[in-house]
Design an enzyme around this catalytic site. Sequence first.
Site, PDB file in Angstrom:
ATOM      1  N   GLY A 142      13.945 -39.338   2.714  1.00  0.00           N
ATOM      2  CA  GLY A 142      13.610 -40.666   2.227  1.00  0.00           C
ATOM      3  C   GLY A 142      12.331 -41.154   2.863  1.00  0.00           C
ATOM      4  O   GLY A 142      11.617 -40.422   3.561  1.00  0.00           O
TER       5      GLY A 142
ATOM      6  N   ARG B 205      21.091 -24.134  -6.769  1.00  0.00           N
ATOM      7  CA  ARG B 205      22.113 -23.940  -7.800  1.00  0.00           C
ATOM      8  C   ARG B 205      21.548 -23.176  -8.998  1.00  0.00           C
ATOM      9  O   ARG B 205      21.751 -23.541 -10.157  1.00  0.00           O
ATOM     10  CB  ARG B 205      22.687 -25.300  -8.222  1.00  0.00           C
ATOM     11  CG  ARG B 205      23.466 -25.976  -7.102  1.00  0.00           C
ATOM     12  CD  ARG B 205      24.182 -27.237  -7.545  1.00  0.00           C
ATOM     13  NE  ARG B 205      23.279 -28.341  -7.782  1.00  0.00           N
ATOM     14  CZ  ARG B 205      22.831 -29.158  -6.832  1.00  0.00           C
ATOM     15  NH1 ARG B 205      23.176 -28.965  -5.572  1.00  0.00           N
ATOM     16  NH2 ARG B 205      22.021 -30.157  -7.127  1.00  0.00           N
TER      17      ARG B 205
ATOM     18  N   GLU C 245       0.826  -1.208   0.000  1.00  0.00           N
ATOM     19  CA  GLU C 245       0.000   0.000   0.000  1.00  0.00           C
ATOM     20  C   GLU C 245       0.862   1.261   0.000  1.00  0.00           C
ATOM     21  O   GLU C 245       0.568   2.237  -0.706  1.00  0.00           O
ATOM     22  CB  GLU C 245      -0.921   0.022   1.232  1.00  0.00           C
ATOM     23  CG  GLU C 245      -1.853  -1.177   1.328  1.00  0.00           C
ATOM     24  CD  GLU C 245      -1.292  -2.268   2.226  1.00  0.00           C
ATOM     25  OE1 GLU C 245      -2.067  -2.818   3.023  1.00  0.00           O
ATOM     26  OE2 GLU C 245      -0.075  -2.554   2.134  1.00  0.00           O
TER      27      GLU C 245
ATOM     28  N   ARG D 290      13.227 -24.909  -3.545  1.00  0.00           N
ATOM     29  CA  ARG D 290      14.143 -24.681  -2.428  1.00  0.00           C
ATOM     30  C   ARG D 290      14.289 -23.186  -2.137  1.00  0.00           C
ATOM     31  O   ARG D 290      14.436 -22.779  -0.988  1.00  0.00           O
ATOM     32  CB  ARG D 290      15.509 -25.295  -2.729  1.00  0.00           C
ATOM     33  CG  ARG D 290      15.527 -26.817  -2.744  1.00  0.00           C
ATOM     34  CD  ARG D 290      16.914 -27.343  -3.061  1.00  0.00           C
ATOM     35  NE  ARG D 290      16.971 -28.804  -3.076  1.00  0.00           N
ATOM     36  CZ  ARG D 290      18.061 -29.505  -3.316  1.00  0.00           C
ATOM     37  NH1 ARG D 290      19.212 -28.874  -3.565  1.00  0.00           N
ATOM     38  NH2 ARG D 290      18.034 -30.832  -3.301  1.00  0.00           N
TER      39      ARG D 290
ATOM     40  N   CYS E 153      -2.515  -3.181   7.352  1.00  0.00           N
ATOM     41  CA  CYS E 153      -2.136  -3.305   8.758  1.00  0.00           C
ATOM     42  C   CYS E 153      -2.639  -2.093   9.539  1.00  0.00           C
ATOM     43  O   CYS E 153      -2.761  -0.988   9.007  1.00  0.00           O
ATOM     44  CB  CYS E 153      -0.624  -3.445   8.897  1.00  0.00           C
ATOM     45  SG  CYS E 153       0.329  -2.011   8.349  1.00  0.00           S
TER      46      CYS E 153
ATOM     47  N   TRP F 104      19.073 -40.489 -12.201  1.00  0.00           N
ATOM     48  CA  TRP F 104      18.045 -39.552 -11.774  1.00  0.00           C
ATOM     49  C   TRP F 104      16.686 -40.136 -12.124  1.00  0.00           C
ATOM     50  O   TRP F 104      16.487 -40.625 -13.247  1.00  0.00           O
ATOM     51  CB  TRP F 104      18.219 -38.193 -12.447  1.00  0.00           C
ATOM     52  CG  TRP F 104      19.468 -37.474 -12.041  1.00  0.00           C
ATOM     53  CD1 TRP F 104      20.598 -37.339 -12.770  1.00  0.00           C
ATOM     54  CD2 TRP F 104      19.710 -36.773 -10.811  1.00  0.00           C
ATOM     55  NE1 TRP F 104      21.530 -36.605 -12.090  1.00  0.00           N
ATOM     56  CE2 TRP F 104      21.000 -36.247 -10.880  1.00  0.00           C
ATOM     57  CE3 TRP F 104      18.950 -36.551  -9.670  1.00  0.00           C
ATOM     58  CZ2 TRP F 104      21.550 -35.506  -9.839  1.00  0.00           C
ATOM     59  CZ3 TRP F 104      19.492 -35.818  -8.644  1.00  0.00           C
ATOM     60  CH2 TRP F 104      20.773 -35.300  -8.739  1.00  0.00           C
TER      61      TRP F 104
ATOM     62  N   THR G   7      19.742 -39.842   4.113  1.00  0.00           N
ATOM     63  CA  THR G   7      20.019 -39.160   2.847  1.00  0.00           C
ATOM     64  C   THR G   7      21.437 -38.604   2.829  1.00  0.00           C
ATOM     65  O   THR G   7      22.135 -38.688   1.815  1.00  0.00           O
ATOM     66  CB  THR G   7      18.996 -38.027   2.633  1.00  0.00           C
ATOM     67  OG1 THR G   7      17.683 -38.576   2.547  1.00  0.00           O
ATOM     68  CG2 THR G   7      19.297 -37.249   1.356  1.00  0.00           C
TER      69      THR G   7
ATOM     70  N   SER H 240      19.210 -43.967  -7.418  1.00  0.00           N
ATOM     71  CA  SER H 240      18.076 -43.042  -7.569  1.00  0.00           C
ATOM     72  C   SER H 240      18.375 -41.867  -8.491  1.00  0.00           C
ATOM     73  O   SER H 240      17.514 -41.004  -8.682  1.00  0.00           O
ATOM     74  CB  SER H 240      17.659 -42.506  -6.194  1.00  0.00           C
ATOM     75  OG  SER H 240      18.727 -41.807  -5.583  1.00  0.00           O
TER      76      SER H 240
ATOM     77  N   ASP I 204      23.953 -40.020   0.040  1.00  0.00           N
ATOM     78  CA  ASP I 204      24.177 -39.151  -1.125  1.00  0.00           C
ATOM     79  C   ASP I 204      25.165 -38.015  -0.894  1.00  0.00           C
ATOM     80  O   ASP I 204      25.593 -37.383  -1.864  1.00  0.00           O
ATOM     81  CB  ASP I 204      22.844 -38.548  -1.574  1.00  0.00           C
ATOM     82  CG  ASP I 204      21.811 -39.600  -1.948  1.00  0.00           C
ATOM     83  OD1 ASP I 204      22.223 -40.697  -2.362  1.00  0.00           O
ATOM     84  OD2 ASP I 204      20.605 -39.327  -1.812  1.00  0.00           O
TER      85      ASP I 204
END
Length: 379
Positions: free
Chosen positions: A309, A216, A56, A193, A84, A179, A205, A177, A209
């Site tokens: 997982g 990225r 506003e 993310r 507000c 891809w 995990t 896994s 991995d």
Amino acid sequence: MTKPHEYYMSQALELAREAADAGEVPVGCVIVRDGAVISRGRNRREEKQAVCSHAEMEAMAQANATLGSWRLDNCALYVTLEPCCHYGKTPPCTEAILEQKIARVVIGSRDPNPKVSGKGAKILREAGVRVEEDFLREECDALNPVFFHYITTGLPYVVMKYAMTADGKIATKTGASKWISGEEARSLVHEMRHDYMAIMAGIGTVLADDPMLNVRLEGKKSPVRIICDSMLRIPLDSQICQTAGRYRTIVAYAGEKGNAICLEEKKHSLEKLGVVLLSVPSEKGEINLQLLMRKLGELGIDSVLIEGGGTLNEDALQSGIVNEVKAFIAPKIFGGRGGKTPVEGFGVEKVDDAIKLQLMRISQVGEDILAEYKVLEEM
């Protein structure tokens, strides 16, 4: 034919979406005079590091410049969220609206904070402003699920994300896994993310991995990284630990079992690397996810993306912390009894015991399908 009312609020909605894409609280505003939009504004508090840069305020400043006047009488203000009305470091938006003589205010969503909900509209109405509430409210509310949930509960909004094959596998029988999903889907995950304040994974995990769990994509911020590791098994030379000084990192643990001296040494080593430790034990000596969410909320973390997982996913669902599920479905079939599934554990015995979901959206992302569900509360 689109009514002018809807047209103006739809422009405010677009501005709110721009704010969301920029990492701001998604609020948009337009000011109309004589049937024409004379100014547009969206939240820019993070961008400008200015507490007064509400949608506003931004729109009113632009309207002042356009008209060459501080008076905005005969103007209508359309805003996706109730203005507000509380005093903080700066005066509230309601006061500025009144000072600038705006005649009409059209509001989409009501303020989710029960302490102030409806008060902004009431102040304006009692001062003689023509106020209309709940206009395109459903569309406006949909912009703010994270904000609404966090403000009303003090808990993070939790989204569980996973990628699986068409036969429901997240890995082959050997554990491979990479891809499952295609390149477009993996790129979208990095956007996700960026959209959420934190990302959470389990120790399994990390051990399997050694992920970074960052973003990225150029110009996008990385989330706070949260690892659920009940016995502090996380390797000090893992990428998570080695980059804790660059990316805010939290390790939630529960265990005090075993050698207490070794545990204290491990805690000291992790803290030296920049890791923040949170002790959240359950009565069984496991991580209490509900307690963890309360502590994260107290730390100001308003949203969490789970990329775990099957074990962490099952724990999260059973603890009732998950608000939304995003499932990428790849056009592949792994087959076999040994392949892992998105949700492990014992499972339910009866169909009626299933966790109920409501489909919100389904879309194609490259070669994959993205199904987005709301987790329904038990009746």
